[in-house]
Design an enzyme around this catalytic site. Structure first.
Site: not given
Ligand code: NAP
Ligand code: GDP
Length: 303
Positions: A135, A137, A158
């Site tokens: 990530s 992050e 995280y």
């Molecule tokens: P997501 O929608 O939150 O999906 C997370 C997945 O992980 C779900 O299938 C969830 O299962 C599963 N999971 C949670 N806890 C688990 C456990 N203990 N054992 C096995 N599986 C578990 O996340 P996403 O947006 O698809 O992101 C995919 C990956 O990319 C994640 O690792 C996330 O941290 C990383 N990532 C995402 C972003 C982004 O912007 N989306 C950016 C950077 C990195 P359930 O459905 O049962 O909850």
């Molecule tokens: P992140 O970048 O993985 O933390 O993705 P998020 O979508 O959760 O947050 C993106 C940005 O939006 C972060 O800087 C948060 O602090 C900001 N933010 C502001 N208000 C909110 C809120 O109500 N919910 C979430 N999830 N993020 C918020």
């Protein structure tokens, strides 16, 4: 023979897009499924067929990243060509409330999977390529633009857990010669994004406000900047990483950053609404430590 892929986190946003992509390429796809009291397969139901009917290329296996034994069993059963480790407690704000659990799933979960992979390959399990979903992050307070050479300065439990997973992946690549890639993924969104992330929280509220179903939207920090892309593109990048000759780490980003405030303005304007009349600050959504500005330089991946 069809290639076999194992996806942890298959029920998540990226898992659904990746499954669609791999099935379209003729893969046999296997996913790790967590047991829940309600069905948690909404995002992939359209891809799943009853195995009794036959002809299905998608199989689900109960397991959890906190359960090393189950991970090993699934890995041995599936014997995949490619592994995509997408499973995570993926919410930054929630990780401040449940840091230990976040570390267990995100950091130790990855380690458990890598240990299973190491043994699988050592015992003749054959070449396996593995993608770790890292990530942006992890860059935390490092000033933008961020690329593969930018030092990591994580700002949340995280991010610290993702960073541990990142370095485990690098170490297993170097120590055991495993084909493991780290994707350093900047924020990516879609209609399938979890509804507590800011993109869906805002767009969902805009729709409900326009329909008269709610009046207010409570948000945290509006000044943070993010590099937002489309999730469908990011899973393609994951796949491409694993098709390269050698394993490596790649930033995946658009190179453009916008503030949360801009996102809010655009979304409300699109619906003909004035955001100032509806948006209020709620301290509950402000993070103890914030990542102020993310903007990725994805030159390496693009090349
Ligand atoms: P997501 O929608 O939150 O999906 C997370 C997945 O992980 C779900 O299938 C969830 O299962 C599963 N999971 C949670 N806890 C688990 C456990 N203990 N054992 C096995 N599986 C578990 O996340 P996403 O947006 O698809 O992101 C995919 C990956 O990319 C994640 O690792 C996330 O941290 C990383 N990532 C995402 C972003 C982004 O912007 N989306 C950016 C950077 C990195 P359930 O459905 O049962 O909850
Ligand atoms: P992140 O970048 O993985 O933390 O993705 P998020 O979508 O959760 O947050 C993106 C940005 O939006 C972060 O800087 C948060 O602090 C900001 N933010 C502001 N208000 C909110 C809120 O109500 N919910 C979430 N999830 N993020 C918020």
């Amino acid at each position: 023979m069809a290639k076999r892929a194992l996806i942890t986190g298959i029920t998540g946003q990226d898992g659904a897009y990746l499954t669609e992509l791999l099935l379209s390429k003729g893969y046999e796809v296997h996913g790790l499924l967590r047991r829940a009291s309600l069905f948690n397969t909404d995002r992939i139901d359209h891809l799943y067929h009853d195995p009794h009917v036959g002809g299905t290329s998608l199989s689900l296996h109960y397991g959890d990243l906190t359960d090393g034994t189950a991970l090993r069993r699934v890995l041995e059963t599936v014997a995949p060509d490619e592994i995509y480790n997408l499973g995570a407690q993926s919410h930054v704000k929630v990780s401040f409330e449940v840091p230990e659990y976040t570390a267990d799933v995100v950091a130790l979960g990855t380690l458990r999977l890598l240990e299973a992979l190491r043994d699988h390959v050592a015992h003749g399990g054959g070449p396996v390529r593995c993608d770790q979903a890292g990530s942006s992050e992890m860059f935390g307070s490092a000033p933008p633009p961020q690329n593969e050479g930018t030092p990591f300065q994580p700002r949340s439990p995280y991010a610290a857990s993702k960073l541990a997973a990142h370095w485990y992946a690098v170490n297993y690549r170097e120590a055991y010669g495993l084909f493991i890639c780290n994707g350093i993924l900047f924020n990516h969104e879609s209609p399938r994004r979890g509804e507590t992330f800011v993109s869906r929280k805002v767009t969902r509220a805009v729709g409900r406000i326009r329909e008269g179903l709610q009046q207010k939207l409570f948000l945290g920090n509006l000044e943070a900047r993010r590099d937002w892309g489309f999730a469908g593109d990011y899973v393609e990048a994951m796949w491409l990483m694993l098709q390269q000759e050698a394993p490596d780490d790649y930033v995946v980003a658009t190179g453009q950053s916008r503030s949360v405030r801009e996102l809010v303005e655009i979304a409300f304007a699109e619906a003909g609404l004035d955001w100032r009349r509806h948006v209020e600050l709620d301290q509950r959504y402000v993070r103890p430590t914030e990542v102020d500005a993310l903007e990725g330089d994805a030159s390496k991946a693009r090349e």
